[in-house]
Design an enzyme around this catalytic site. Structure first.
Site, PDB file in Angstrom:
ATOM      1  N   LYS A 187       0.812  -1.213   0.000  1.00  0.00           N
ATOM      2  CA  LYS A 187       0.000   0.000   0.000  1.00  0.00           C
ATOM      3  C   LYS A 187       0.849   1.268   0.000  1.00  0.00           C
ATOM      4  CE  LYS A 187      -3.416  -2.446   2.830  1.00  0.00           C
ATOM      5  NZ  LYS A 187      -2.500  -3.570   3.131  1.00  0.00           N
ATOM      6  N   GLN A 250      -8.390 -10.894  12.553  1.00  0.00           N
ATOM      7  CA  GLN A 250      -7.702 -11.813  11.670  1.00  0.00           C
ATOM      8  C   GLN A 250      -6.791 -11.047  10.684  1.00  0.00           C
ATOM      9  OE1 GLN A 250      -8.067 -15.335  11.132  1.00  0.00           O
ATOM     10  NE2 GLN A 250      -9.184 -15.406  13.056  1.00  0.00           N
ATOM     11  N   SER A 252      -4.707 -10.572   6.983  1.00  0.00           N
ATOM     12  CA  SER A 252      -5.081 -10.783   5.579  1.00  0.00           C
ATOM     13  C   SER A 252      -4.362 -11.989   4.989  1.00  0.00           C
ATOM     14  CB  SER A 252      -4.778  -9.534   4.749  1.00  0.00           C
ATOM     15  OG  SER A 252      -3.413  -9.177   4.865  1.00  0.00           O
ATOM     16  N   PHE A 253      -3.240 -12.393   5.591  1.00  0.00           N
ATOM     17  CA  PHE A 253      -2.584 -13.641   5.194  1.00  0.00           C
ATOM     18  C   PHE A 253      -1.991 -14.290   6.438  1.00  0.00           C
ATOM     19  CE2 PHE A 253       0.644 -10.341   4.771  1.00  0.00           C
ATOM     20  CZ  PHE A 253       1.806 -10.920   5.259  1.00  0.00           C
ATOM     21  N   TYR A 254      -1.943 -15.632   6.425  1.00  0.00           N
ATOM     22  CA  TYR A 254      -1.661 -16.373   7.646  1.00  0.00           C
ATOM     23  C   TYR A 254      -0.205 -16.807   7.764  1.00  0.00           C
ATOM     24  CZ  TYR A 254      -6.616 -16.092   8.372  1.00  0.00           C
ATOM     25  OH  TYR A 254      -7.880 -15.606   8.563  1.00  0.00           O
ATOM     26  N   HIS A 255       0.659 -15.817   7.792  1.00  0.00           N
ATOM     27  CA  HIS A 255       2.075 -15.965   8.121  1.00  0.00           C
ATOM     28  C   HIS A 255       2.387 -14.763   8.985  1.00  0.00           C
ATOM     29  CE1 HIS A 255       6.376 -17.075   7.280  1.00  0.00           C
ATOM     30  NE2 HIS A 255       6.518 -15.814   7.666  1.00  0.00           N
ATOM     31  N   HIS A 257       3.262 -11.508  10.789  1.00  0.00           N
ATOM     32  CA  HIS A 257       3.867 -10.266  10.336  1.00  0.00           C
ATOM     33  C   HIS A 257       3.383  -9.116  11.222  1.00  0.00           C
ATOM     34  CE1 HIS A 257       0.032 -10.743   8.228  1.00  0.00           C
ATOM     35  NE2 HIS A 257      -0.024  -9.425   8.129  1.00  0.00           N
ATOM     36  N   HIS A 259       2.863  -4.737  11.416  1.00  0.00           N
ATOM     37  CA  HIS A 259       2.704  -3.516  10.628  1.00  0.00           C
ATOM     38  C   HIS A 259       3.338  -2.323  11.341  1.00  0.00           C
ATOM     39  CE1 HIS A 259      -0.437  -5.420   8.043  1.00  0.00           C
ATOM     40  NE2 HIS A 259      -0.606  -6.147   9.131  1.00  0.00           N
TER      41      HIS A 259
END
Length: 326
Positions: A187, A250, A252-255, A257, A259
């Site tokens: 983004k 939750q 957006s991807f399941y590894h 990380h 922000h």
């Protein structure tokens, strides 16, 4: 988001490196965020495929202090104005339409191709619902959903293995247990300080979400926090107290990380029903080693999500429940 076989895109031999947007044919507007000046369009690149769909995300870039205030006439925004059309003037107030030359009017563009049904669902405006997930609901409903399969994580592994985006890496710790890679989120354009958005991706592949974290992961969490803060301070001159550092649930991807965004920037996904400050996560695990395995966690789901289908009966029961106030 799931990545079931039925939603898998057609195989492509090599990722596309160049797209001709003049050939893009829009078919449906998925979303139009007037606050963020962002639009998501579903369509096709006929010259690439007659079947595969693509999502094109257009976002008007933010203004920067340097762009507006620089004394360098070749870079100052006001030197790129080509036309100033008057709408009206009333006393001291005037409204105008300003047309700027292309150099000052760039649009950040993201292309997802081929896009799966789950990608389309993710970027489509739709109703949202809050789930209050107890540990028992996680075990019986959410965890089986996660284990069944989600979006492909190949793009994450490509980064970790230096197969893609190596030139975008801002910092890397190669340690297998506590290491991570820090790079700009998709983004962010990687340049505009005012909209800074970085993501730290753990090298470990056995942590999917907050639910998997225990006190044994504290060294990893503190390493990500401290080394990323130091890197951002040195590279972008943004202090720790000006950073928003958080984890999604939750995600957006399941590894796993983390922000990192500039406090002055209202980044997407910073809402309280989704974001958990990393310092709070660390504090909770220091207080109770399995805090996130015992907690009730809230999160939102879209009505077209597979996870929504699993929780739909519970959501409907809550909506129909009458609350009596004495």
């Amino acid at each position: 988001m799931s990545n079931d076989e039925s939603d898998a895109p057609a195989a492509v031999s090599e990722p596309q490196s160049d797209y001709d947007l003049s050939q893009f044919r829009g078919e449906r507007l998925l979303s139009n965020n007037t606050d963020r000046k962002t639009v998501c369009v579903l369509g096709k690149f006929p010259q690439l495929s007659q079947e595969d769909q693509a999502i094109v995300i257009l976002e008007k870039n933010a203004f920067t202090e340097e762009q507006i205030l620089t004394a360098d006439r070749e870079k100052n925004f006001f030197q790129f104005i080509s036309t100033l059309n008057k709408e009206f003037i009333n006393d001291i107030y005037g409204n105008f339409t300003l047309l700027a030359k292309p150099e000052a009017n760039t649009i950040k563009t993201t292309i997802i191709y081929p896009a799966t049904a789950k990608h389309i669902s993710k970027y489509t405006n739709q109703n949202l619902f809050i789930i209050r997930e107890t540990p028992e609901l996680y075990e019986t409903l959410t965890e089986p959903y996660l284990s069944k399969g989600q979006f492909s994580l190949d793009w994450v592994y490509n980064i970790l293995e230096h197969k893609q985006e190596e030139e975008r890496i801002v910092f890397e710790d190669p340690d297998n247990d506590n290491g991570f890679i820090l790079l700009p989120d998709l983004k962010w354009d990687g340049k505009t300080k005012e909209t800074l958005y970085l993501i730290a991706i753990s090298r470990r592949r056995d942590i999917r979400t907050l639910r998997d974290l225990t006190a044994s992961h504290l060294p990893l969490l503190k390493s990500i926090r401290d080394k990323s803060i130091a890197t951002i301070r040195e590279k972008y001159d943004i202090q720790e107290s000006q950073l928003r550092i958080y984890v999604h649930y939750q995600p957006s991807f399941y590894h796993f990380h983390v922000h990192f965004t500039y406090l002055r920037h209202s980044a997407p996904g910073i809402n309280c029903e989704r974001s958990h400050l990393l310092d709070t996560v660390i504090s909770n695990l220091e207080l109770l080693s399995d805090y996130y395995k015992k907690s009730t966690l809230s999160f939102t789901v879209r009505e077209t999500d597979t996870l929504y289908e699993k929780y739909e009966e519970i959501i409907n029961e809550r909506n129909c429940k009458k609350i009596r106030v004495e």
